[in-house]
Motif scaffolding. Structure first.
Motif, PDB file in Angstrom:
ATOM      1  N   GLN A 155       4.638   3.525   3.339  1.00 30.46           N
ATOM      2  CA  GLN A 155       3.348   2.845   3.393  1.00 30.46           C
ATOM      3  C   GLN A 155       3.510   1.396   2.926  1.00 30.46           C
ATOM      4  O   GLN A 155       4.212   1.142   1.951  1.00 30.46           O
ATOM      5  CB  GLN A 155       2.371   3.573   2.449  1.00 30.46           C
ATOM      6  N   ILE A 156       2.852   0.471   3.615  1.00 24.18           N
ATOM      7  CA  ILE A 156       2.820  -0.917   3.147  1.00 24.18           C
ATOM      8  C   ILE A 156       1.381  -1.408   3.227  1.00 24.18           C
ATOM      9  O   ILE A 156       0.745  -1.280   4.263  1.00 24.18           O
ATOM     10  CB  ILE A 156       3.696  -1.856   4.012  1.00 24.18           C
ATOM     11  N   THR A 157       0.856  -1.906   2.121  1.00 20.34           N
ATOM     12  CA  THR A 157      -0.483  -2.514   2.132  1.00 20.34           C
ATOM     13  C   THR A 157      -0.326  -3.932   1.585  1.00 20.34           C
ATOM     14  O   THR A 157       0.799  -4.358   1.287  1.00 20.34           O
ATOM     15  CB  THR A 157      -1.467  -1.730   1.229  1.00 20.34           C
ATOM     16  N   THR A 158      -1.440  -4.625   1.411  1.00 15.58           N
ATOM     17  CA  THR A 158      -1.332  -5.971   0.846  1.00 15.58           C
ATOM     18  C   THR A 158      -1.030  -5.926  -0.645  1.00 15.58           C
ATOM     19  O   THR A 158      -0.618  -6.913  -1.230  1.00 15.58           O
ATOM     20  CB  THR A 158      -2.645  -6.757   1.049  1.00 15.58           C
ATOM     21  N   LYS A 208       8.510   9.377  -4.782  1.00 14.95           N
ATOM     22  CA  LYS A 208       7.944   8.274  -4.002  1.00 14.95           C
ATOM     23  C   LYS A 208       7.764   7.094  -4.933  1.00 14.95           C
ATOM     24  O   LYS A 208       7.018   7.169  -5.920  1.00 14.95           O
ATOM     25  CB  LYS A 208       6.601   8.672  -3.404  1.00 14.95           C
ATOM     26  N   LEU A 209       8.427   6.032  -4.610  1.00 19.08           N
ATOM     27  CA  LEU A 209       8.433   4.821  -5.424  1.00 19.08           C
ATOM     28  C   LEU A 209       7.324   3.901  -4.936  1.00 19.08           C
ATOM     29  O   LEU A 209       7.248   3.599  -3.745  1.00 19.08           O
ATOM     30  CB  LEU A 209       9.791   4.146  -5.250  1.00 19.08           C
ATOM     31  N   LYS A 210       6.458   3.481  -5.860  1.00 19.76           N
ATOM     32  CA  LYS A 210       5.355   2.601  -5.486  1.00 19.76           C
ATOM     33  C   LYS A 210       5.565   1.263  -6.178  1.00 19.76           C
ATOM     34  O   LYS A 210       5.548   1.183  -7.407  1.00 19.76           O
ATOM     35  CB  LYS A 210       4.038   3.240  -5.930  1.00 19.76           C
ATOM     36  N   ILE A 211       5.806   0.242  -5.379  1.00 17.74           N
ATOM     37  CA  ILE A 211       6.058  -1.092  -5.929  1.00 17.74           C
ATOM     38  C   ILE A 211       4.832  -1.949  -5.697  1.00 17.74           C
ATOM     39  O   ILE A 211       4.480  -2.241  -4.552  1.00 17.74           O
ATOM     40  CB  ILE A 211       7.273  -1.737  -5.232  1.00 17.74           C
TER      41      ILE A 211
END
Ligand code: ZN
Ligand code: ZN
Ligand code: ZN
Ligand code: ZN
Ligand code: ZN
Length: 218
Positions: free
Chosen positions: A15-18, A38-41
């Motif tokens: 997933q990619i968001t702003t 799941k890595l959330k950066i």
């Protein structure tokens, strides 16, 4: 944010968001295997991980350090950046520290207080029967001592970082009594100088009973 070219280096982007990017990650214990997550950066500098070791795992939005510990790694407060990996373009596991993914990361984490001290310990030579001193100031020192203690046939010449032979004199008893306790130099063992197991003196790649139970109880 990341450029197309930067992100082309990875597979497993979910997933990619702003505001953030989510991608598959994992952490490997050489004995117990891989733990996936799941890595959330976040582009504001935060990093969170959802563990996916099983669908009911309670490790949701935890810090990378907590995830690495959950994956049965030791010393994660220092080394999580090399313990946690993501998938490179070719499917290989790439340590986070070797990627561009940490460029927003701000390290606000405070290191936990460690066991105050690990006193000096002695190991007996299997040839000359003299007792030799191991200082346990660093994790490498602890590892050397731990290995010597576990060995059935440790000998003076195996002493790391020091030229030592069976011909060298043994320390006198009065000197041996000084073990580096911060409270009392002649202490025979107290809670300030004897550790029952911590990140510094237990090792995630060691098969011994002490390390194994420390890792599993973590
Ligand atoms: Zn989990
Ligand atoms: Zn010896
Ligand atoms: Zn003591
Ligand atoms: Zn310890
Ligand atoms: Zn061990």
């Amino acid at each position: 944010m990341f450029t197309q070219a930067e992100l082309f280096g990875f597979i497993g982007i979910l997933q990619i968001t702003t505001e953030f990017l989510v991608m598959k990650c994992g952490c490997t214990n050489s004995r117990y295997g891989d733990t996936s997550g799941k890595l959330k950066i976040y582009f504001d500098g935060r990093i969170e991980i959802n563990c996916t070791c099983d669908e009911n795992c309670s490790k949701v939005n935890v810090s990378p350090i907590e995830f690495a510990r959950h994956a049965l790694r030791t010393n994660s407060d220092k080394y999580w950046k090399s313990q946690i990996w993501v998938f490179g373009r070719d499917g290989s596991k790439v340590q986070l520290v070797k990627t561009c993914l940490l460029k927003f990361f701000k390290d606000t984490y405070q290191r936990p207080i460690r066991q105050a001290a690990h006193r000096d310990e002695f190991v007996r030579c299997s040839l000359c029967r003299k007792e030799r001193r191991f200082t346990n100031r660093t994790r490498d020192d602890s590892r050397n001592y731990h290995r010597a203690l576990a060995s059935d046939n440790w000998k003076c010449s195996d002493m790391p970082n020091q030229e030592l032979s069976c011909d060298d004199a043994e320390e006198r008893e009065s000197r041996k009594a000084v073990r580096g306790c911060p409270k009392n130099p002649k202490c025979t063992g107290c809670t300030k100088c004897v550790c029952n197991g911590c990140d510094m003196c237990r090792f995630d790649d060691c098969d011994c009973q002490e390390c194994t139970s420390f890792i599993l109880n973590m």
